[in-house]
Design a protein around this motif. Structure first.
Motif, PDB file in Angstrom:
ATOM      1  N   SER A  20      52.335  -4.652  -9.512  1.00  0.00           N
ATOM      2  CA  SER A  20      52.740  -4.643 -10.926  1.00  0.00           C
ATOM      3  C   SER A  20      51.587  -4.798 -11.920  1.00  0.00           C
ATOM      4  CB  SER A  20      53.799  -5.723 -11.173  1.00  0.00           C
ATOM      5  OG  SER A  20      53.377  -6.989 -10.707  1.00  0.00           O
ATOM      6  N   PRO A  21      50.487  -5.527 -11.629  1.00  0.00           N
ATOM      7  CA  PRO A  21      49.393  -5.572 -12.601  1.00  0.00           C
ATOM      8  C   PRO A  21      48.748  -4.216 -12.894  1.00  0.00           C
ATOM      9  CG  PRO A  21      49.190  -7.389 -11.059  1.00  0.00           C
ATOM     10  CD  PRO A  21      50.271  -6.481 -10.529  1.00  0.00           C
ATOM     11  N   ALA A  22      48.948  -3.238 -11.989  1.00  0.00           N
ATOM     12  CA  ALA A  22      48.328  -1.923 -12.175  1.00  0.00           C
ATOM     13  C   ALA A  22      49.210  -0.955 -12.952  1.00  0.00           C
ATOM     14  CB  ALA A  22      47.987  -1.319 -10.808  1.00  0.00           C
ATOM     15  N   ILE A  23      50.334  -1.441 -13.483  1.00  0.00           N
ATOM     16  CA  ILE A  23      51.228  -0.553 -14.234  1.00  0.00           C
ATOM     17  C   ILE A  23      50.485   0.083 -15.404  1.00  0.00           C
ATOM     18  CG2 ILE A  23      53.272  -0.488 -15.722  1.00  0.00           C
ATOM     19  CD1 ILE A  23      54.493  -2.658 -13.967  1.00  0.00           C
ATOM     20  N   MET A  24      49.752  -0.736 -16.160  1.00  0.00           N
ATOM     21  CA  MET A  24      49.057  -0.213 -17.331  1.00  0.00           C
ATOM     22  C   MET A  24      47.868   0.665 -16.941  1.00  0.00           C
ATOM     23  SD  MET A  24      51.176  -1.393 -19.346  1.00  0.00           S
ATOM     24  CE  MET A  24      50.517  -0.661 -20.837  1.00  0.00           C
ATOM     25  N   THR A  25      47.325   0.457 -15.745  1.00  0.00           N
ATOM     26  CA  THR A  25      46.242   1.320 -15.274  1.00  0.00           C
ATOM     27  C   THR A  25      46.722   2.752 -15.136  1.00  0.00           C
ATOM     28  OG1 THR A  25      45.277  -0.543 -14.064  1.00  0.00           O
ATOM     29  CG2 THR A  25      44.532   1.659 -13.449  1.00  0.00           C
ATOM     30  N   ALA A  26      47.968   2.914 -14.682  1.00  0.00           N
ATOM     31  CA  ALA A  26      48.521   4.255 -14.519  1.00  0.00           C
ATOM     32  C   ALA A  26      48.675   4.978 -15.849  1.00  0.00           C
ATOM     33  CB  ALA A  26      49.879   4.177 -13.813  1.00  0.00           C
ATOM     34  N   MET A  27      48.787   4.234 -16.953  1.00  0.00           N
ATOM     35  CA  MET A  27      49.001   4.854 -18.261  1.00  0.00           C
ATOM     36  C   MET A  27      47.853   5.786 -18.644  1.00  0.00           C
ATOM     37  SD  MET A  27      51.920   3.771 -19.348  1.00  0.00           S
ATOM     38  CE  MET A  27      51.811   4.223 -21.061  1.00  0.00           C
ATOM     39  N   ASP A  28      46.622   5.406 -18.293  1.00  0.00           N
ATOM     40  CA  ASP A  28      45.462   6.245 -18.586  1.00  0.00           C
ATOM     41  C   ASP A  28      44.797   6.792 -17.332  1.00  0.00           C
ATOM     42  OD1 ASP A  28      44.494   6.299 -21.599  1.00  0.00           O
ATOM     43  OD2 ASP A  28      45.363   4.330 -21.264  1.00  0.00           O
ATOM     44  N   GLY A  29      44.948   6.070 -16.209  1.00  0.00           N
ATOM     45  CA  GLY A  29      44.287   6.503 -14.977  1.00  0.00           C
ATOM     46  C   GLY A  29      44.809   7.829 -14.460  1.00  0.00           C
ATOM     47  N   TYR A  30      46.119   7.970 -14.398  1.00  0.00           N
ATOM     48  CA  TYR A  30      46.691   9.218 -13.886  1.00  0.00           C
ATOM     49  C   TYR A  30      46.426  10.395 -14.828  1.00  0.00           C
ATOM     50  CZ  TYR A  30      49.962  12.405 -11.621  1.00  0.00           C
ATOM     51  OH  TYR A  30      50.515  13.486 -10.980  1.00  0.00           O
ATOM     52  N   PRO A  31      46.608  10.256 -16.144  1.00  0.00           N
ATOM     53  CA  PRO A  31      46.251  11.372 -17.038  1.00  0.00           C
ATOM     54  C   PRO A  31      44.775  11.755 -16.952  1.00  0.00           C
ATOM     55  CG  PRO A  31      47.660   9.824 -18.197  1.00  0.00           C
ATOM     56  CD  PRO A  31      47.293   9.184 -16.897  1.00  0.00           C
ATOM     57  N   LEU A  32      43.884  10.768 -16.769  1.00  0.00           N
ATOM     58  CA  LEU A  32      42.463  11.090 -16.638  1.00  0.00           C
ATOM     59  C   LEU A  32      42.203  11.846 -15.342  1.00  0.00           C
ATOM     60  CD1 LEU A  32      39.627  10.824 -17.826  1.00  0.00           C
ATOM     61  CD2 LEU A  32      39.406   8.608 -16.671  1.00  0.00           C
ATOM     62  N   MET A  33      42.903  11.473 -14.280  1.00  0.00           N
ATOM     63  CA  MET A  33      42.790  12.220 -13.027  1.00  0.00           C
ATOM     64  C   MET A  33      43.292  13.648 -13.211  1.00  0.00           C
ATOM     65  SD  MET A  33      44.525  13.534 -10.226  1.00  0.00           S
ATOM     66  CE  MET A  33      46.133  12.761 -10.238  1.00  0.00           C
ATOM     67  N   ARG A  34      44.413  13.823 -13.928  1.00  0.00           N
ATOM     68  CA  ARG A  34      44.970  15.152 -14.166  1.00  0.00           C
ATOM     69  C   ARG A  34      44.034  16.022 -15.000  1.00  0.00           C
ATOM     70  NH1 ARG A  34      50.109  16.403 -14.410  1.00  0.00           N
ATOM     71  NH2 ARG A  34      49.169  18.462 -14.707  1.00  0.00           N
ATOM     72  N   LYS A  35      43.215  15.390 -15.824  1.00  0.00           N
ATOM     73  CA  LYS A  35      42.238  16.153 -16.597  1.00  0.00           C
ATOM     74  C   LYS A  35      41.113  16.699 -15.723  1.00  0.00           C
ATOM     75  CE  LYS A  35      42.778  13.759 -21.053  1.00  0.00           C
ATOM     76  NZ  LYS A  35      42.088  12.897 -22.051  1.00  0.00           N
ATOM     77  N   GLY A  36      41.026  16.193 -14.499  1.00  0.00           N
ATOM     78  CA  GLY A  36      39.992  16.671 -13.595  1.00  0.00           C
ATOM     79  C   GLY A  36      38.876  15.681 -13.362  1.00  0.00           C
ATOM     80  N   TYR A  37      39.100  14.396 -13.695  1.00  0.00           N
ATOM     81  CA  TYR A  37      38.052  13.390 -13.533  1.00  0.00           C
ATOM     82  C   TYR A  37      38.546  12.196 -12.719  1.00  0.00           C
ATOM     83  CZ  TYR A  37      36.156  16.153 -17.351  1.00  0.00           C
ATOM     84  OH  TYR A  37      35.719  17.187 -18.126  1.00  0.00           O
TER      85      TYR A  37
ATOM     86  N   ASP B 245      59.969  12.483 -24.417  1.00  0.00           N
ATOM     87  CA  ASP B 245      58.893  11.754 -25.103  1.00  0.00           C
ATOM     88  C   ASP B 245      59.276  10.329 -25.489  1.00  0.00           C
ATOM     89  OD1 ASP B 245      57.140  13.936 -24.978  1.00  0.00           O
ATOM     90  OD2 ASP B 245      58.048  14.828 -26.764  1.00  0.00           O
ATOM     91  N   TYR B 246      60.018   9.660 -24.630  1.00  0.00           N
ATOM     92  CA  TYR B 246      60.264   8.230 -24.807  1.00  0.00           C
ATOM     93  C   TYR B 246      59.272   7.474 -23.927  1.00  0.00           C
ATOM     94  CZ  TYR B 246      64.634   8.823 -27.381  1.00  0.00           C
ATOM     95  OH  TYR B 246      65.573   9.119 -28.340  1.00  0.00           O
ATOM     96  N   PRO B 247      58.439   6.590 -24.481  1.00  0.00           N
ATOM     97  CA  PRO B 247      57.436   5.885 -23.670  1.00  0.00           C
ATOM     98  C   PRO B 247      58.087   4.947 -22.670  1.00  0.00           C
ATOM     99  CG  PRO B 247      57.543   4.934 -25.878  1.00  0.00           C
ATOM    100  CD  PRO B 247      58.414   6.162 -25.890  1.00  0.00           C
ATOM    101  N   THR B 248      57.596   4.948 -21.452  1.00  0.00           N
ATOM    102  CA  THR B 248      58.154   4.089 -20.403  1.00  0.00           C
ATOM    103  C   THR B 248      57.535   2.695 -20.397  1.00  0.00           C
ATOM    104  OG1 THR B 248      56.540   5.008 -18.837  1.00  0.00           O
ATOM    105  CG2 THR B 248      58.717   6.026 -18.900  1.00  0.00           C
ATOM    106  N   ALA B 249      56.299   2.555 -20.888  1.00  0.00           N
ATOM    107  CA  ALA B 249      55.634   1.258 -20.854  1.00  0.00           C
ATOM    108  C   ALA B 249      56.384   0.181 -21.635  1.00  0.00           C
ATOM    109  CB  ALA B 249      54.201   1.391 -21.367  1.00  0.00           C
ATOM    110  N   PRO B 250      56.929   0.456 -22.847  1.00  0.00           N
ATOM    111  CA  PRO B 250      57.694  -0.594 -23.536  1.00  0.00           C
ATOM    112  C   PRO B 250      58.888  -1.091 -22.728  1.00  0.00           C
ATOM    113  CG  PRO B 250      57.144   1.164 -25.066  1.00  0.00           C
ATOM    114  CD  PRO B 250      56.761   1.643 -23.699  1.00  0.00           C
TER     115      PRO B 250
END
Length: 504
Positions: A88-105, A434-439
């Motif tokens: 569960s502490p990595a939930i917020m990591t997925a918010m930017d980590g996965y999109p950054l991976m999808r960008k190719g990095y 487009d409803y944010p899941t993090a909240p």
């Protein structure tokens, strides 16, 4: 000077071959456990606790501690590569980590995770070394009313800080509160929203819900997306030096890591908080104050740094009340506390005086373990990045299998699979519209804490609410909440007025 002398003596204990082996072994196990959805540090430490019965206390707790903070490293790996937070502490990591991976990095995302984890953990260990005992005493000032105020401050901010639409953020927040209310009322013992289902009496577990919202919903999106959307990445770097973030990105990340390290440590020290709440709070805080806060959630290293630095710092901070006061700040810390008592050690103010070899050996080992976890994490980057080249038609079955295994492993109940599936449907449609899941997830995490501490506050004060304005810390936090809620409206009105004047 005395602290430094004791620390150096602790290094003499921590750097023995046996304890180095325990540190490295615990770190590796922690990374692997953290990367496996549904297990987490709590279950990992609980399962491995019996293996330490015949060890000496220092070596045993060094190994368990390494599993704890190593888990914080590993949780980010699956969050980045599969959009399934390992813990569960990595939930917020997925918010930017996965999109950054999808960008190719993917390499850059993993590099940021490792470095932020190391820096945040180091900040937490330094604070623990020099200020841990004093901060543990300060943590006692935060009673139930203060914890209610802290959680309300966090809860009231998410609709403004996450998502382009405050209205959609508020709806997601309310959905999270509704899900958290399912189960047994802590005050009356009466069932709520269970609809006669006995399995819901214990409520909805976080892990299967998170796996569904992030992981299974991703599989649903992959099922009707073009193959090229998931396999043709801008770059798939296999060398560590190619994954290093730029100087400009490092300049943005440095203050974020520092803020998250300090705040995460403080949150970790507070009783009943833990790394999950620390990651959420620091992500929200940095989204508000960072120069690139508006880009959080789009796939930038800054968001990864905020989350990972916070949860690793909180893991270190949790040892301050554990050792100095005997108060566990999280479930994993409670397992460590039971281990200490099993070995005949009594946590409290006298532990540092009566057992200095144990205390400072443990703290010193955390410096060593943090370095070893960083080294192992960096060496794993090329191997992890290679997984990105696997076609989605082969990845999907693996992700589905991990989702089912992770959800079931949370408590070995079939009902968790239904929670995961329903969470997947909710995540899919929320992302589609487009409803944010993090909240929703943040509200789900915070609501039980608010409710539990509110009951305690009212019981202590005979049902009167006067305690909320009689205690200075509580009053200050509530004023900050009011300001935070009113400020966006005022600022919007001011900007609108200035814009009207400029047009005249």
């Amino acid at each position: 000077m005395e602290t430094l002398q004791l620390l150096f003596e602790g290094f003499g204990n921590a750097l023995t071959p046996e304890n180095i082996l325990m540190t490295a072994g615990g770190g590796i196990l922690g990374i692997l456990v953290g990367a496996m959805p549904g297990i987490g540090s709590l279950l990992g430490c609980a399962l491995l606790l019996p293996l330490t019965f015949k060890m000496n206390p220092t070596s045993a707790i060094i190994m368990l501690a390494a599993i704890y903070y190593g888990n914080m490293y590993g949780g980010g790996y699956s969050a980045i590569l599969l959009n399934i937070p390992g813990d569960s502490p990595a939930i917020m990591t997925a918010m930017d980590g996965y999109p950054l991976m999808r960008k190719g990095y993917p390499g850059k995302a993993l590099f940021t995770t490792n470095m932020a984890s190391f820096c945040g953990g180091t900040i937490g260990i330094l604070i623990l070394t020099f200020l841990g005992v004093g901060l543990a005493d300060i943590g006692l000032l935060f009673g139930p009313s203060e914890m209610v105020a802290v959680m309300v401050l966090s809860l009231s901010s998410i609709s403004w800080l996450l998502g382009d639409s405050p209205t959609k953020g508020l709806i997601s927040t309310m959905l999270g509160i509704m899900i958290a209310a399912i189960g047994t009322d802590g005050a009356t013992g009466m069932p709520r929203f269970t609809f006669g289902n006995i399995s819901l009496l214990s409520g909805v577990l976080l892990v299967p819900l998170v796996i569904g919202v992030f992981g299974f919903s991703q599989v649903m999106q992959m099922s009707h997306a073009k193959e090229t959307d998931y396999t043709e990445l801008k770059s798939t770097k296999l060398r560590i030096r190619d994954a290093v973030i730029t100087k400009k990105e490092a300049k943005y990340c440095a203050p974020i890591v520092l803020r998250s390290g300090v705040v995460g440590t403080v949150v970790g020290i507070l009783p009943g908080s833990g790394a999950t709440i620390a990651a959420f709070l620091c992500y929200l805080m940095n989204k508000k104050v960072s120069k690139r806060g508006k880009e959080f959630g789009t796939g930038i290293p800054d968001g990864i740094a905020a989350s990972e630095a916070a949860n690793n710092a909180a893991a270190a901070g949790a040892f301050a009340p554990l050792l100095a006061l005997g108060i566990p700040g999280s479930g994993t810390a409670a397992v460590l506390l039971s281990g200490l008592m099993m070995w005949g050690l009594t946590p409290g103010p006298q532990l540092f005086t009566d057992e200095p070899e144990f205390c400072w050996g443990l703290i010193s080992s955390m410096y060593v373990g943090n370095i070893l976890c960083l080294a192992m994490g960096m060496l794993m980057i090329p191997l992890l990045v290679r997984l990105i080249s696997v076609p989605s038609k082969l990845v999907s079955p693996v992700v589905v299998t991990l989702c089912f295994i992770g959800a079931f492993a949370a408590s070995n109940e079939v009902n968790n699979l239904y929670v995961m599936l329903l969470g997947g449907l909710a995540g899919y449609f929320m992302n589609k519209y487009d409803y944010p899941t993090a909240p929703m997830l943040l509200a789900f995490v915070l609501t039980p804490t608010i409710e539990r501490n509110l009951y305690r506050t009212l019981m202590v004060n005979n049902g009167s609410l006067s305690i909320f304005w009689e205690r200075p810390i509580t009053l200050g936090l509530l004023i900050a909440t009011a300001v935070l809620m009113v400020a966006p409206v005022v600022l919007k009105a001011v900007r609108k007025g200035k814009k009207a004047e400029a047009q005249q």
